[in-house]
Design an enzyme around this catalytic site. Structure first.
Site, short mmCIF file in Angstrom:
data_model
loop_
_atom_site.label_atom_id
_atom_site.label_comp_id
_atom_site.label_asym_id
_atom_site.label_seq_id
_atom_site.Cartn_x
_atom_site.Cartn_y
_atom_site.Cartn_z
CG ASP A 119 -62.80 48.09 -29.32
OD1 ASP A 119 -63.36 47.89 -28.78
OD2 ASP A 119 -63.44 48.82 -30.27
CB SER A 148 -69.41 48.77 -32.53
OG SER A 148 -68.70 50.33 -32.84
CG HIS A 171 -66.45 50.47 -28.47
ND1 HIS A 171 -65.79 49.81 -29.61
CD2 HIS A 171 -67.43 50.74 -29.16
CE1 HIS A 171 -66.51 50.33 -30.96
NE2 HIS A 171 -67.89 50.55 -30.37
N GLY A 221 -73.23 50.76 -34.20
CA GLY A 221 -74.53 48.86 -33.95
C GLY A 221 -73.19 48.28 -34.77
N GLY A 260 -40.60 48.16 -21.22
CA GLY A 260 -40.46 49.11 -20.23
C GLY A 260 -39.13 49.91 -21.17
#
Length: 543
Positions: free
Chosen positions: A231, A302, A191, A300, A355
């Site tokens: 992430d 992150s 991100h 900041g 699935g």
């Protein structure tokens, strides 16, 4: 701070939804739902051969797997030639990750083409461990915790100028990262750099890093690979890293263990905070659990490392809830170690799925495997003849006792590959077969809602299995089964409750499904009324 907490906001909005905002949407099953292929019928075999040959150009490995199910020697041979050709192209490009994916698939199928591979599976497997962060490279000589700060960087994404109320402001994203190799490979959060890779982003962005020992100089960097689901991102800059971190392990971490976080909160470089592990199993991701920590974290931070006293990275900071002091989260380093080969290969990571939807099976108070509670028509598990009620006990040679075991193994495996899967059916029957790992959709529940009949799609979406009770009214059902802990269970529905689905509606980005249901609720003395329920279309229980 990232999309995980955007999802939290959506959950809150789901809870507060009233029937007044639900538009009248028709309730109807999709026109075409995949049905199992009868391989004993020549017409069905002929049609499947045609579909396989059409698929061959787009996805040779999947075509080969389907040919193996068909058991047609001519079609299989043609597919093997195409897969071998794809393998040779990956070798020419020095694409060891995809070469490994293809070699693994051929080996799983015991294909004769294995003998023609210019690089064998063990060699390719070893090459995937020789990537930044896994090759054993590290710095030495740091004697104080403060020395580790030099191995961290400030990530700076320059987005140009943002105009608000007629005035221009500098538009930038600030995050943190840390070196995992001497030649400049850096780990951060997706991100933090998403504006550089997200197709929806508007404008032009540039990526820089600032060294901890020189906070005035912005050094250009580039994105190598990224994973929006976990992430994480790998970036590269042309510098000689002042300190290289070793990747440790979070497997032995428990609540109360001490950790340190390093980063650039609100742009304040060289900030080190300490705290403890508050919890180790928060299910904030759809593909695994994360750690909760109480070390101070702000915007900041992150992408910065969580380390132990020896400087080993145990986790990567990814989010903090600023309005709640001490409520912060970090990604276990095991996820990073599993993903580094694919991050190094470059581009967006695709995660595998077969699935299915299900939960951990409990027998005599012990974890006994992963119970399949739903199979999406046409997905890999469906074609492999896995059924609801089966219990998965093995994947790619590794034992599966829980949903978390399945998630951890899937995270290590490349999508678009073929592996062995083992499962139990009933008390005694045990099966092993080859299965193709497809690409996990962004919203699995949306695909299920669009691709299966409503009575079945409500199993994974709301946790209720429905049975039609009227030939004249397709909206009327009886609830056959309720899954414990599901939306239906928490909303008070019970088995044998008669229900009528009045309306169904998706939100704007197809991530939440709303349903307006008229029911006579047994738990409430068969009082009848209309209830609105909502569910997110992605969760950890899709695999």
């Amino acid at each position: 701070m990232n999309k995980t907490f955007c999802k939290f906001k959506k959950i809150i909005s789901v809870i507060s939804v009233t029937l007044a905002v639900l538009g009248c949407t028709s309730v109807q099953d999709p026109e075409n739902v995949f049905s199992d292929i009868d391989y004993t019928q020549e017409d069905a075999r002929r049609e499947e051969r045609k579909r396989i040959l059409d698929l061959l150009e787009k996805n040779p490995v999947q075509a080969l797997w389907r040919a193996s199910l068909l058991k047609d020697d001519e079609t299989t041979s043609e597919c093997e030639k195409a897969v071998l050709g794809e393998f040779n192209l990956t070798v020419e490009k020095s694409d060891n990750f995809n070469a490994y994916r293809i070699a693994k698939s051929l080996t799983t199928l015991s294909s004769p083409a294995v003998s023609s591979l210019s690089k064998k599976l063990p060699e390719l497997s070893a090459s995937l461990k020789n990537v930044p962060g896994l090759s054993g490279e590290k710095s030495s000589g740091a004697k104080k915790v403060s020395s580790y700060i030099n191995g961290t960087v400030t990530i700076w994404v320059d987005k140009g100028i943002k105009v608000q109320n007629g005035m221009g402001f500098a538009d930038r994203v600030i995050g943190s990262g840390f070196f995992i190799s001497k030649d400049g490979y850096i780990v951060t959060n997706h991100h933090v750099i998403s504006d550089l890779v997200d197709k929806k982003s508007e404008g032009f962005s540039r990526l820089f890093i600032k060294l901890a020992e020189d906070s005035d100089t912005r050094i250009p960097a580039k994105v190598i690979g990224y994973d929006p689901e976990i992430d994480l991102a790998l970036i590269k800059t042309e510098v000689d890293a002042p300190y290289v971190f070793s990747l440790g392990s979070s497997a032995d971490l428990d609540a109360g263990d001490k950790i340190y976080a390093i980063g650039s909160p609100v742009g304040l470089e060289r900030t080190l905070t300490s705290g403890i592990v508050s919890a180790t199993d928060r299910k904030l991701f759809t593909l695994g659990s994360v750690m909760q920590i109480d070390a101070a974290v702000n915007q900041g931070n992150s992408g910065g490392p969580c380390i132990d006293e020896n400087g080993n990275v145990q986790a990567i900071v990814f989010a903090g809830m600023l309005q709640y002091e001490g409520l912060n989260f970090a990604i276990p380093v095991e996820y990073l170690k599993s993903l580094l080969p694919s991050l190094y290969a470059g581009g967006k990571i695709s995660h595998p799925w077969i699935g299915c939807y299900g939960h951990t099976k409990k027998e005599l108070g012990k974890d006994a495997g992963l119970e399949v509670q739903y199979v999406f028509p046409g997905a890999s598990a469906s074609r492999a003849r896995i059924l609801p009620g089966d219990v998965i006990t093995q994947l790619d040679g590794e034992k599966i006792c829980t949903l978390e075991d399945m998630q951890n193994v899937l995270m290590r495996l490349p999508a678009k590959s073929i592996v062995k899967i083992g499962y139990k059916r009933g008390e005694e029957e045990v099966f092993e077969t080859e299965i193709y790992l497809g690409v996990r959709p962004e919203q699995p529940g949306y695909n299920i809602y669009r691709g299966d009949i409503i009575a079945k799609s409500f199993v994974p979406i709301f946790g209720m299995k429905l049975i039609p009770v009227s030939t004249s009214n397709s909206k009327k059902y009886s609830i056959e089964t309720i899954i414990k802990g599901s939306v239906a269970d928490e909303s008070g529905f019970s088995e044998n409750d008669p229900v009528e689905i009045r309306n169904i509606r998706l939100n704007e980005d197809n991530s939440i499904l709303y349903a307006e249901i008229y029911a006579k609720n047994r738990k409430k003395g068969y009082l009848d009324g209309v209830m609105g329920i909502a569910s997110q279309l992605d969760s950890p229980y899709y695999f």
